[in-house]
Write an enzyme that holds these catalytic residues in place. Structure first.
Site, PDB file in Angstrom:
ATOM      1  N   CYS A 113       0.808  -1.222   0.000  1.00  0.00           N
ATOM      2  CA  CYS A 113       0.000   0.000   0.000  1.00  0.00           C
ATOM      3  C   CYS A 113       0.842   1.274   0.000  1.00  0.00           C
ATOM      4  O   CYS A 113       0.332   2.349  -0.304  1.00  0.00           O
ATOM      5  CB  CYS A 113      -0.946  -0.006   1.196  1.00  0.00           C
ATOM      6  SG  CYS A 113      -2.031  -1.445   1.245  1.00  0.00           S
ATOM      7  N   HIS A 253      -3.555   6.940   2.438  1.00  0.00           N
ATOM      8  CA  HIS A 253      -3.927   5.640   1.886  1.00  0.00           C
ATOM      9  C   HIS A 253      -5.323   5.289   2.385  1.00  0.00           C
ATOM     10  O   HIS A 253      -5.635   5.441   3.569  1.00  0.00           O
ATOM     11  CB  HIS A 253      -2.918   4.581   2.329  1.00  0.00           C
ATOM     12  CG  HIS A 253      -3.361   3.185   2.056  1.00  0.00           C
ATOM     13  ND1 HIS A 253      -3.823   2.777   0.823  1.00  0.00           N
ATOM     14  CD2 HIS A 253      -3.431   2.095   2.865  1.00  0.00           C
ATOM     15  CE1 HIS A 253      -4.148   1.499   0.886  1.00  0.00           C
ATOM     16  NE2 HIS A 253      -3.925   1.060   2.107  1.00  0.00           N
ATOM     17  N   ASN A 283     -10.108  -0.548  -0.306  1.00  0.00           N
ATOM     18  CA  ASN A 283      -8.656  -0.459  -0.243  1.00  0.00           C
ATOM     19  C   ASN A 283      -8.085  -0.977  -1.560  1.00  0.00           C
ATOM     20  O   ASN A 283      -8.148  -2.167  -1.851  1.00  0.00           O
ATOM     21  CB  ASN A 283      -8.148  -1.294   0.933  1.00  0.00           C
ATOM     22  CG  ASN A 283      -6.632  -1.240   1.097  1.00  0.00           C
ATOM     23  OD1 ASN A 283      -5.911  -0.809   0.212  1.00  0.00           O
ATOM     24  ND2 ASN A 283      -6.156  -1.713   2.234  1.00  0.00           N
TER      25      ASN A 283
END
Length: 326
Positions: A113, A253, A283
Site C-alpha cells: 500500500c 492511503h 482499499n
C-alpha cells in the site's frame, strides 16, 4: 533547485461494482457491519479479460493527455503493484508496450500500500538528479484475484483500480518537496500473500491449503498504521518547516475510515482537508493515493501552490509520506 512536478493525473477502475449488500449473499456480514467498521460501501472488481496492466494503461493514458506529454517522450515508467499480470516480465514493460513509450526505462516496484509513495520518491529523485526529465508513476492493483471470497475478514476490504501521475522537471519552487520512506520487515507476517513465490510455489498443495490468498492480522496492522502514518506526516511537515495548519489537502492511503479519521484528528485537520473515497472503492493498495489524487485534481479540490501531503502504510511493513507544492 530542480524538482519533479506533477503535471497530469489519471485513474481507471473496473465498471463492475460489488456493494456490501452483494457481499451479504456471499459471506456472513451486513452492510451496517461493514460500514461501521471500515467506512466502505462498495468496491470495483475486475472481470474476465481485465488485468492490472489494463487499468494501469488507461490511467496512464488519461494522465498523459492531461499533461500534454507524449508517451514517446517519457524517460522513466514505474508501476507500483503487488498484483502484477505475471511474476515477470514487469507489468510496467507491458504498459510501456501498450503506450509505445519506447524511450522509457520500465520496471515494477513492490511495497504494497506504500508502493505509490515509494515509486514517486524514485521518480522524483531521478528527475532531481538529471537522469530523467519526464516520468510516469502508476499505482495499479487487481486485488480481487488474490482475495479469499469466503473470508469475511479480508474480502470486505479490497478493490481493484489504478491511478497515475506524470512528472516533469521544474525549477519554480513547486513540485515534490520531500519524500520519506520507512520499513520494518520484522512485521512481515502481519500482511502478506504466502503462496505463489519461491517458498510456496503454485503447486496443488498450495492451492489446496488456500495459501494463494492474501492474509492479514487486521487488529495489529490497525494499531501500527495509525502511529506510523502520523509520524510520517509530521516528518514531512518538519522537513519543510511547515505545520499541519499549512496543509491544503491531506490524501492518506484509503485502508479504513477509522484509521483515516484517527490520523486526521491527531494532526488536527478539519474533515474538509482530508480526502476520502474509500466508501466507493475500498482499499486499492498502491492505487489508492493516485486514484484519490486524480479525483481531487479533476474536481478542483487542489489549486496552484497548495500544500498536498500523501501518507501511506502497508505490507512489509512499509510506510512513508510525500509533501508537494502543487
Amino acid at each position: 533547485m530542480m524538482r519533479a512536478r506533477i503535471v497530469g493525473t489519471g485513474s481507471a477502475v473496473p465498471s463492475k461494482v460489488l456493494t456490501n449488500f452483494d457481499l451479504e449473499k456471499m459471506v456472513d456480514t451486513s452492510d451496517e457491519w461493514v460500514t461501521t467498521r471500515t467506512g466502505i460501501k462498495e468496491r470495483r472488481i475486475a472481470v474476465e479479460g481485465e488485468y492490472t496492466s489494463t487499468f494501469a494503461t488507461l490511467a496512464a493514458e488519461r494522465a498523459l493527455e492531461m499533461a500534454g506529454v507524449k508517451a514517446s517522450d517519457l524517460d522513466l515508467l514505474i508501476v507500483a503493484t503487488i498484483t502484477p499480470d505475471f511474476p515477470f516480465p514487469a507489468t510496467a514493460c507491458m504498459v510501456q508496450s501498450n503506450l509505445k513509450a519506447t524511450k522509457a526505462a520500465a520496471y515494477d516496484l513492490s511495497a504494497a500500500c506504500s508502493g505509490f509513495i515509494y515509486a514517486l520518491a524514485q521518480a522524483s529523485n531521478a528527475i532531481r538528479s538529471g537522469s530523467a526529465r519526464k516520468a510516469l508513476v502508476i499505482g495499479a492493483e487487481v486485488l480481487s484475484r488474490i482475495i479469499d471470497w469466503t473470508d469475511r475478514n479480508t474480502c470486505l476490504l479490497f478493490g481493484d483500480g489504478s491511478g497515475a501521475v506524470v512528472l516533469e522537471a521544474c525549477d519554480d519552487g513547486r513540485g515534490v518537496l520531500s519524500t520519506h520512506l520507512h520499513s520494518d520487515g520484522s512485521y512481515w507476517e502481519l500482511l502478506y500473500q504466502p503462496g505463489c513465490g519461491s517458498r510456496n510455489p503454485a503447486v496443488q498443495k498450495t492451492l489446496d491449503d488456500r495459501r494463494i490468498y492474501l492474509m492479514m492480522q487486521g487488529n495489529e496492522v490497525f494499531k501500527l498504521a495509525v502511529r506510523a502514518m502520523e509520524d510520517a506526516a509530521h516528518e514531512a511537515l518538519e522537513a519543510n518547516g511547515l505545520t499541519p495548519a499549512d496543509i491544503s489537502l491531506f490524501i492518506p492511503h484509503q485502508a479504513n475510515r477509522r484509521i483515516i479519521d484517527a490520523i486526521g484528528k491527531r494532526l488536527g485537520l478539519p474533515v474538509e482537508k482530508v480526502y476520502v473515497n474509500l466508501d466507493r472503492f475500498g482499499n486499492t493498495s498502491a492505487a489508492s493515493i493516485p486514484l484519490a489524487l486524480d479525483e481531487a485534481n479533476r474536481s478542483g479540490r487542489i489549486k496552484p501552490n497548495d500544500v498536498v501531503v500523501f501518507d501511506a502504510f502497508g505490507g512489509g511493513l512499509t510506510w512513508g509520506s510525500a509533501l508537494l507544492r502543487w
